[in-house]
Design an enzyme around this catalytic site. Sequence first.
Site, PDB file in Angstrom:
ATOM      1  N   GLY A  59      45.478  37.215  37.942  1.00 49.68           N
ATOM      2  CA  GLY A  59      46.857  36.753  37.986  1.00 49.68           C
ATOM      3  C   GLY A  59      47.662  37.509  39.021  1.00 49.68           C
ATOM      4  O   GLY A  59      47.113  38.045  39.991  1.00 49.68           O
ATOM      5  N   CYS A  60      48.967  37.542  38.830  1.00 52.21           N
ATOM      6  CA  CYS A  60      49.859  38.205  39.784  1.00 52.21           C
ATOM      7  C   CYS A  60      49.421  39.640  40.032  1.00 52.21           C
ATOM      8  O   CYS A  60      49.288  40.428  39.095  1.00 52.21           O
ATOM      9  CB  CYS A  60      51.293  38.178  39.253  1.00 52.21           C
TER      10      CYS A  60
END
Length: 222
Positions: A59-60
């Site tokens: 993810g981020c």
Amino acid sequence: MVLRSEILVNKNVMPTAEQALPGRDTPMSLPEFHYVFKDTPLLGPFFEGAIDFAIFGLGCFWGAERRFWQREGVVSTVVGYAGGFTPHPTYEEVCSGLTGHTEVVLVVFDKDKVSYRELLAMFWELHNPTQGMRQGNDIGTQYRSAIYCTSPEQLEQAKASRDAFQAELSKAGFGEITTEIDQAPTVYFAEAYHQQYLAKNPDGYCGIGGTGVCLPPSLQGN
């Protein structure tokens, strides 16, 4: 065939090499030293300890990087883009969905202080690896789950840990793991402002969130 214009609208679709943006030959400029570890060169050389490298996409990369630099035994972290086609992409290009890259953290660690298996346990437990081309509210190919391995041993351990974590996820009612596991491709480092972002911006966005499922203790150690 999916058109470029469709990928711009639906960022869950991987582009082909022909559809990907051309990128550039020049890498991003990076700071010399790690913002958190201060005197530690961001990219080395690293002279002390049994140094190894791991590459994770969960993810981020802002929140992911912070969790790894907080782990004892990790000596440096760098965020970047990998798994796609576009050389030396900008963040905006990655966000377009037309590079094929996912956001990753390059973790530099001392094997005498933390093992690759322990880092794998962190990886699985920090995010939801069953969500395909997204992570929570972050949607697109750039947020897909990935483990890129720097040796055959890492590849073997990554696949074994995936199978073990899948068993635990299934018991808890989750679906199939969608994590991409492969030999390490080229990692293109992200712009300087992304490096150690949450140390510079403590109140910044962090989209990291796990499932609450853990690997059995016997699979978390050396």
